[in-house]
Design a protein around this motif. Structure first.
Motif, mmCIF file in Angstrom:
data_model
loop_
_atom_site.group_PDB
_atom_site.id
_atom_site.type_symbol
_atom_site.label_atom_id
_atom_site.label_comp_id
_atom_site.label_asym_id
_atom_site.label_seq_id
_atom_site.Cartn_x
_atom_site.Cartn_y
_atom_site.Cartn_z
ATOM 1 N N PHE A 188 8.391 31.768 67.226
ATOM 2 C CA PHE A 188 7.821 30.656 66.456
ATOM 3 C C PHE A 188 8.038 30.873 64.953
ATOM 4 C CE2 PHE A 188 4.025 28.908 64.252
ATOM 5 C CZ PHE A 188 4.246 27.562 64.506
ATOM 6 N N TYR A 189 7.877 32.094 64.492
ATOM 7 C CA TYR A 189 8.078 32.427 63.078
ATOM 8 C C TYR A 189 9.499 32.105 62.625
ATOM 9 C CZ TYR A 189 9.564 35.641 59.369
ATOM 10 O OH TYR A 189 10.142 36.176 58.248
ATOM 11 N N THR A 190 10.492 32.561 63.374
ATOM 12 C CA THR A 190 11.886 32.324 62.972
ATOM 13 C C THR A 190 12.241 30.841 63.040
ATOM 14 O OG1 THR A 190 12.623 32.828 65.228
ATOM 15 C CG2 THR A 190 12.640 34.624 63.635
ATOM 16 N N ALA A 191 11.708 30.130 64.043
ATOM 17 C CA ALA A 191 11.986 28.700 64.150
ATOM 18 C C ALA A 191 11.421 27.938 62.957
ATOM 19 C CB ALA A 191 11.414 28.155 65.459
ATOM 20 N N VAL A 192 10.190 28.252 62.560
ATOM 21 C CA VAL A 192 9.575 27.595 61.407
ATOM 22 C C VAL A 192 10.353 27.918 60.130
ATOM 23 C CG1 VAL A 192 7.508 27.518 59.947
ATOM 24 C CG2 VAL A 192 7.284 27.480 62.436
#
Length: 541
Positions: A188-192
């Motif tokens: 989720f962190y990398t996608a955001v």
């Protein structure tokens, strides 16, 4: 663009990065302290050491060399070739993620599934998150090269905070998910993070009233994708060769940067629980380095890379640029030295209290306080090394970078051996001692290069490492007073005694900072003129 204008942009990038990152990191700090209360040391060790090492190694090998090569030089270039080169990080990241994922699953010790469940899924998702992050690499380099200050700071800080919020919620509501929690949060962190860059540039290029597209080398989103150039060359071969030189160096630098994690992961010198405690202390100790030193290093690397010419001797370059670079380097060295000394002196007497507040007895008992005290000394070396290497890597020619790689190779080998030996003798503190030795050698190498670079000029930027005797005396006196205060007031005498201990430290810190303000007038002038907060409001880009 003149050197003074570039300096102003770099200063704004660093100072704004400090402000917003401090705010977001404080939020993350509180959330992580909450999460620690619900986790075992073993899970922390697997996530923070084993899986994070997989993620960081993949990213470092796939993109670090491309970043340094593509950020060198000015903005006037064939950006389509540069962007093509940057897109090569994605297939390179896929290769490294597959290879390293296989190593992590097949060759390394697998934790007990009853203690740490879902290890295999964690490896797959952490490797996938590295590839996802590489999809935003062309956007990141374009933003850095044109000094889009708020974009980088907000994107990274927002991603970190949202990841911590998601982790805290899942730990609280679904603790039985184990590593699934941290794996999903990392993805989720990398996608955001990537979405922040993509959405920003999409909105910027499609906005009819914005003036920023006029300064960008692209006019459409499609221009950011891989394409054939007018000259027929897919990439700039000069940049490609420089990338290869930096790649050889980055491979060695990664061993030096993450060496203790490699030793822990591949040689099993510590169990997963001890690895967890070490990594928490390591992250806590490096908090200031990430908040202060890293934004300064990244921002002023861009400044030095734009102002200095790699293939020319200092005497053959514009003397105005050389003089400005010398003034900036001297001020940065002084700032790093003062910050590092402050952390070292005051951190020694407040390590146990900080760990007790942050993680309870799990951290404040045992080896935790000794680890954090040792790390405070390491932070001093880390601060100086960040500034010296920032200048050195920006000023070195390709041949000098290649020669430096041999030194890094010797350092890498000696560091790994020294880490293993010192850890066998002193436990986890041995890792920090080995890091101090490694950092000392790297600082010496950079100082020698800087001395040679300015040898035939009237400028002496290394004077930034000299402090007045009065200020050194203030540091020594503060260290003695706070150490005595710790013995009598901390940390088993109750909260009133702890507050008194904090008050003693605050008084000593105020006296020390006041002495620095009176004695280091050149640094104060630099901070006021270049990093002044009043300049931020109307000059953010």
């Amino acid at each position: 663009m003149g050197s003074q204008e570039v300096l102003g942009q770099a200063a704004r990038l660093a100072s704004s990065g400090l402000l917003l990152q401090v705010l977001f990191r404080l939020i993350t700090f509180v959330l992580n302290a909450f999460i620690l209360r619900f986790l075992s040391k073993e899970i922390i060790g697997i996530v923070n050491v084993r899986l994070t090492l997989l993620y960081s190694t993949t990213l470092f090998l796939a993109r670090e060399a491309f970043r340094r090569a593509c950020l060198s030089g000015g903005t006037q270039r064939d950006w389509s070739q540069t962007l093509n080169l940057l897109w090569l990080t994605v297939p390179l990241g896929v290769f490294w993620s597959l290879f390293l994922g296989w190593v992590w699953l097949q060759l390394l010790e697998v934790p007990d599934p009853d203690v740490v469940p879902h290890y295999g899924t964690g490896v797959v998702l952490f490797a996938l998150s590295a590839v996802v992050e590489l999809l935003g690499e062309p956007f990141w380099v374009l933003a850095q090269a044109h000094m889009f200050v708020k974009l980088k700071v907000i994107a990274e800080s927002l991603s970190v905070v949202l990841r911590s919020v998601l982790t805290a919620c899942l730990v609280l509501w679904l603790p039985h998910w184990g590593l699934h929690i941290f794996s999903l949060a990392q993805l989720f962190y990398t996608a955001v993070l990537v979405l922040c860059y993509v959405v920003y540039f999409t909105k910027l290029l499609l906005s009819p009233g914005s003036t920023k597209p006029q300064i960008l080398p692209v006019s459409r989103i499609r221009d950011l994708l891989p394409s054939l150039t007018r000259t027929g060359a897919f990439v700039n071969w000069k940049e490609a060769k420089l990338t290869w030189s930096f790649f050889k160096q980055s491979f060695l630098k990664q061993i030096l940067t993450e060496g203790e994690r490699y030793v822990m992961t591949f040689l099993n010198v510590l169990n997963f629980g001890d690895q967890g405690v070490y990594d928490i202390v390591n992250n806590l100790g490096s908090l200031v380095a990430r908040l202060i030193f890293q934004p300064i290093e990244e921002s002023f690397y861009i400044f030095f890379a734009k102002v200095l010419e790699r293939e020319k001797d200092a005497a053959l370059q514009k003397q105005e640029d050389i003089a400005v670079a010398a003034v900036v380097l001297e001020a940065l060295l002084k700032l790093a030295l003062l910050t590092g000394l402050t952390i070292t002196v005051f951190g020694f007497a407040y390590s146990q209290l900080a760990l007790d507040i942050y993680g309870g007895t799990m951290l404040s008992s045992g080896s935790g306080p000794v680890l954090l005290r040792s790390y405070c000394l390491y932070v001093l070396l880390l601060a100086i090394n960040g500034v010296t290497e920032c200048f050195t890597f920006a000023a070195m020619s390709k041949e000098e970078v290649d020669r430096y790689n041999f030194t890094m190779l010797a350092l890498s080998c000696s560091f790994l051996v020294l880490s293993y030996l010192l850890t066998s003798w002193f436990g986890s503190v041995g890792f920090i001692l080995a890091n101090c030795f490694n950092m000392g050698i790297r600082i010496t190498q950079s100082l020698c290069f800087i001395h040679r670079y300015y040898q035939r000029s009237p400028h002496r930027p290394l004077a930034g490492l000299h402090l007045s005797p009065l200020l050194l005396g203030a540091f020594a006196l503060s260290g003695g007073i706070t150490s005595v205060s710790e013995v009598f007031l901390c940390c088993e005498q109750g909260w009133l005694a702890r507050l008194a201990h904090v008050a003693v430290g605050a008084f000593c810190l105020a006296v020390t900072l006041g002495t620095a303000f009176l004695t280091e007038t050149r640094l104060i002038h630099f901070l006021r003129t270049q990093l002044g907060l009043s300049r931020l409001s109307d000059k953010w880009t």
